[in-house]
Design a protein around this motif. Structure first.
Motif, PDB file in Angstrom:
ATOM      1  N   VAL A 150      55.683  38.328  -2.964  1.00 31.31           N
ATOM      2  CA  VAL A 150      55.490  37.447  -2.115  1.00 31.31           C
ATOM      3  C   VAL A 150      55.986  38.718  -0.527  1.00 31.31           C
ATOM      4  CG1 VAL A 150      56.063  35.750  -0.215  1.00 31.31           C
ATOM      5  CG2 VAL A 150      55.888  36.055  -3.076  1.00 31.31           C
ATOM      6  N   LYS A 151      54.523  38.573   0.228  1.00 36.15           N
ATOM      7  CA  LYS A 151      54.964  39.068   1.636  1.00 36.15           C
ATOM      8  C   LYS A 151      56.223  39.318   1.894  1.00 36.15           C
ATOM      9  CE  LYS A 151      52.233  40.502   5.792  1.00 36.15           C
ATOM     10  NZ  LYS A 151      51.698  39.316   7.075  1.00 36.15           N
ATOM     11  N   PHE A 152      56.825  38.419   2.790  1.00 32.05           N
ATOM     12  CA  PHE A 152      57.738  38.101   3.250  1.00 32.05           C
ATOM     13  C   PHE A 152      59.325  38.030   2.684  1.00 32.05           C
ATOM     14  CE2 PHE A 152      54.584  35.326   5.010  1.00 32.05           C
ATOM     15  CZ  PHE A 152      54.406  35.573   6.371  1.00 32.05           C
ATOM     16  N   ASP A 153      59.391  38.563   1.365  1.00 32.23           N
ATOM     17  CA  ASP A 153      60.278  38.765   0.432  1.00 32.23           C
ATOM     18  C   ASP A 153      60.464  40.138   1.151  1.00 32.23           C
ATOM     19  OD1 ASP A 153      60.579  36.198  -0.781  1.00 32.23           O
ATOM     20  OD2 ASP A 153      59.736  36.746  -2.429  1.00 32.23           O
ATOM     21  N   MET A 154      62.205  40.203   1.988  1.00 28.62           N
ATOM     22  CA  MET A 154      62.907  41.687   1.844  1.00 28.62           C
ATOM     23  C   MET A 154      62.630  42.516   1.056  1.00 28.62           C
ATOM     24  SD  MET A 154      64.826  39.933   5.518  1.00 28.62           S
ATOM     25  CE  MET A 154      65.155  41.360   5.853  1.00 28.62           C
ATOM     26  N   ASP A 155      63.531  41.610  -0.286  1.00 31.16           N
ATOM     27  CA  ASP A 155      63.759  43.248  -1.543  1.00 31.16           C
ATOM     28  C   ASP A 155      62.806  42.274  -2.635  1.00 31.16           C
ATOM     29  OD1 ASP A 155      64.757  43.965  -3.812  1.00 31.16           O
ATOM     30  OD2 ASP A 155      66.506  43.933  -2.424  1.00 31.16           O
ATOM     31  N   LYS A 156      60.999  42.451  -2.841  1.00 29.48           N
ATOM     32  CA  LYS A 156      60.850  41.963  -3.736  1.00 29.48           C
ATOM     33  C   LYS A 156      61.235  41.690  -5.037  1.00 29.48           C
ATOM     34  CE  LYS A 156      57.370  42.210  -0.606  1.00 29.48           C
ATOM     35  NZ  LYS A 156      57.722  42.097   0.408  1.00 29.48           N
ATOM     36  N   ALA A 157      61.579  42.908  -5.462  1.00 28.46           N
ATOM     37  CA  ALA A 157      62.304  43.080  -7.614  1.00 28.46           C
ATOM     38  C   ALA A 157      63.798  41.741  -7.071  1.00 28.46           C
ATOM     39  CB  ALA A 157      62.806  44.601  -7.052  1.00 28.46           C
ATOM     40  N   LYS A 158      63.996  42.081  -6.178  1.00 26.85           N
ATOM     41  CA  LYS A 158      65.672  41.030  -6.661  1.00 26.85           C
ATOM     42  C   LYS A 158      64.640  39.620  -5.929  1.00 26.85           C
ATOM     43  CE  LYS A 158      69.514  41.954  -5.032  1.00 26.85           C
ATOM     44  NZ  LYS A 158      70.686  42.967  -3.725  1.00 26.85           N
ATOM     45  N   ALA A 211      62.157  38.880  -7.395  1.00 17.45           N
ATOM     46  CA  ALA A 211      61.626  37.999  -8.414  1.00 17.45           C
ATOM     47  C   ALA A 211      62.830  37.725  -9.606  1.00 17.45           C
ATOM     48  CB  ALA A 211      61.149  38.921  -9.131  1.00 17.45           C
ATOM     49  N   ALA A 212      64.208  38.382  -9.092  1.00 13.53           N
ATOM     50  CA  ALA A 212      64.318  38.054 -10.050  1.00 13.53           C
ATOM     51  C   ALA A 212      65.574  36.637  -9.548  1.00 13.53           C
ATOM     52  CB  ALA A 212      65.832  39.442 -10.585  1.00 13.53           C
ATOM     53  N   THR A 213      66.225  36.596  -8.614  1.00 11.78           N
ATOM     54  CA  THR A 213      65.855  35.575  -8.015  1.00 11.78           C
ATOM     55  C   THR A 213      65.665  33.974  -8.533  1.00 11.78           C
ATOM     56  OG1 THR A 213      67.654  36.121  -6.326  1.00 11.78           O
ATOM     57  CG2 THR A 213      66.997  33.663  -6.120  1.00 11.78           C
ATOM     58  N   ARG A 214      64.419  33.574  -7.957  1.00 16.57           N
ATOM     59  CA  ARG A 214      63.584  32.851  -8.898  1.00 16.57           C
ATOM     60  C   ARG A 214      63.873  32.392  -9.502  1.00 16.57           C
ATOM     61  NH1 ARG A 214      59.590  34.716  -4.464  1.00 16.57           N
ATOM     62  NH2 ARG A 214      59.176  36.413  -6.559  1.00 16.57           N
ATOM     63  N   LYS A 215      63.133  33.456 -10.922  1.00 15.16           N
ATOM     64  CA  LYS A 215      63.935  33.113 -12.371  1.00 15.16           C
ATOM     65  C   LYS A 215      65.551  32.799 -12.558  1.00 15.16           C
ATOM     66  CE  LYS A 215      60.299  36.943 -13.651  1.00 15.16           C
ATOM     67  NZ  LYS A 215      60.645  37.925 -14.353  1.00 15.16           N
ATOM     68  N   LYS A 216      66.241  32.895 -12.338  1.00 12.75           N
ATOM     69  CA  LYS A 216      67.910  32.713 -12.263  1.00 12.75           C
ATOM     70  C   LYS A 216      67.741  30.877 -12.014  1.00 12.75           C
ATOM     71  CE  LYS A 216      72.047  33.721 -11.044  1.00 12.75           C
ATOM     72  NZ  LYS A 216      73.323  34.558  -9.874  1.00 12.75           N
ATOM     73  N   VAL A 217      67.211  31.272 -10.683  1.00  8.71           N
ATOM     74  CA  VAL A 217      67.294  29.769  -9.760  1.00  8.71           C
ATOM     75  C   VAL A 217      66.405  28.870 -10.504  1.00  8.71           C
ATOM     76  CG1 VAL A 217      67.160  28.195  -7.736  1.00  8.71           C
ATOM     77  CG2 VAL A 217      68.920  30.417  -7.903  1.00  8.71           C
ATOM     78  N   PHE A 218      65.534  28.844 -11.033  1.00 12.57           N
ATOM     79  CA  PHE A 218      64.678  28.331 -11.497  1.00 12.57           C
ATOM     80  C   PHE A 218      64.912  28.425 -12.887  1.00 12.57           C
ATOM     81  CE2 PHE A 218      62.607  28.353  -7.040  1.00 12.57           C
ATOM     82  CZ  PHE A 218      62.200  27.477  -7.057  1.00 12.57           C
TER      83      PHE A 218
END
Length: 330
Positions: free
Chosen positions: A272-280, A282-289
């Motif tokens: 996502v353009k506005f994600d400042m650390d894109k890899a982190k 994505a990992a956070t999305r998976k963890k939270v959801f």
């Protein structure tokens, strides 16, 4: 180390404010402020609210505004082909050339505190059809003076823009809670001359003047009993989400962990353009959801379609957003 913020009982609020959350919510949970719709807000009245209960806590989600964006593939799935982004949108009955981006702060009344999570675009958003948080607070039966705590999930402009109004604090009786890592990053003068300089200036304008009333927290900190912060870094360096628990019921405020109900959830690895650390991010999305889906908890996503409340189920390589219907009414 967990930081605990003491709870102080506020003076009794007006009858209208208490009644707004005590009244039955079975019919017509979406309220509207008396104002004309903006053309670039999809002809939807400003200041919409949606209220429900989580245990003994009253929850009101407020629409600060909705904007229309062009070329979704330039914001979501930027590491994919435009055709892949368009195909996913089309498969979900969505247009491929435009997308809607909503902004939804959340007000939680615990009975002893009125806590606002994020403040929308503020004055700077009004020329473009956003900045309607104060209208929504009024529509919910509150006044800005009744807000006792303001929690900032992170310090992007669409979350801190409403902290100040006319050069003065918009919530003059409030104290503030924010992530330590987030504040330290944006306040640092090292941001000058970098792509983060604009955000740095916004924090100097809207956050730093309130710093003496601010408690800075980290992962696992308690805001008040029943509300706990969780580190969810990636979208920004100190982005946080919050778990709400009351009377055995739960809710998660996921803030900007996901920015689109299809493109960010069905494909959590897409950048996502506005994600400042894109890899982190994505990992956070998976963890939270993964947590939200496994625990079958409702969540409020700041940029989900209004009223921004729903559930998550695991679906293919990601998740499917299930909007709430009457789960909180019966």
């Amino acid at each position: 180390m967990t930081t605990s913020i003491p709870v102080s009982r506020r003076a009794l609020f007006g009858v209208a404010a208490i009644g707004a959350l005590a009244a039955p919510l079975v019919m017509n949970r979406v309220a509207f402020a008396q104002s004309e719709p903006k053309a670039d807000m999809m002809k939807i009245p400003a200041g919409r609210t949606s209220s429900f209960k989580i245990g003994n806590f009253g929850v009101t989600v407020i629409s600060d505004g909705i904007r229309i964006g062009e070329k979704p593939e330039e914001t979501f799935g930027i590491n994919q082909t435009p055709e892949a982004v368009g195909d996913l949108l089309k498969a979900n009955f969505l247009p491929t050339d435009k997308f809607a981006n909503g902004f939804s702060p959340t007000l939680i009344d615990t009975g002893s505190e009125v806590i606002l999570f994020d403040t929308g675009m503020g004055e700077g958003g009004r020329p473009a059809g956003a900045g309607h948080l104060l209208e929504g607070i009024a529509a919910a039966g509150y006044t800005p003076d009744q807000v006792s705590i303001v929690v900032i999930t992170h310090m992007h402009g669409d979350h801190i823009g409403g902290l100040m109004e006319g050069g003065a604090p918009a919530f003059k009786n409030a104290r503030y809670v924010a992530g330590q890592a987030e504040f330290d990053f944006w306040k640092d003068e090292a941001r000058v001359g970098t792509p983060a300089e604009g955000g740095h200036k916004g924090v100097l304008k809207n956050v730093v003047p309130l710093a003496d009333k601010m408690t800075f927290i980290g992962d696992g900190a308690e805001v008040v009993p029943g509300i706990t912060g969780m580190a969810a870094f990636g979208h920004s360096p100190g982005h946080m989400v919050f778990k709400i628990e009351s009377e055995g019921k739960g809710l998660v405020l996921t803030a900007d962990t996901a920015n689109h109900f299809v493109l960010s959830l069905q494909r959590p690895d897409w950048e996502v353009k506005f994600d400042m650390d894109k890899a982190k991010a994505a990992a956070t999305r998976k963890k939270v959801f993964d947590m939200v889906a496994t625990d079958r908890l409702p969540f409020v996503g700041y940029h989900m379609p209004f009223p921004a409340v729903g559930f998550i189920e695991k679906f293919e390589q990601g998740y499917r957003f299930v909007p709430e219907t009457y789960q909180f009414e019966i």
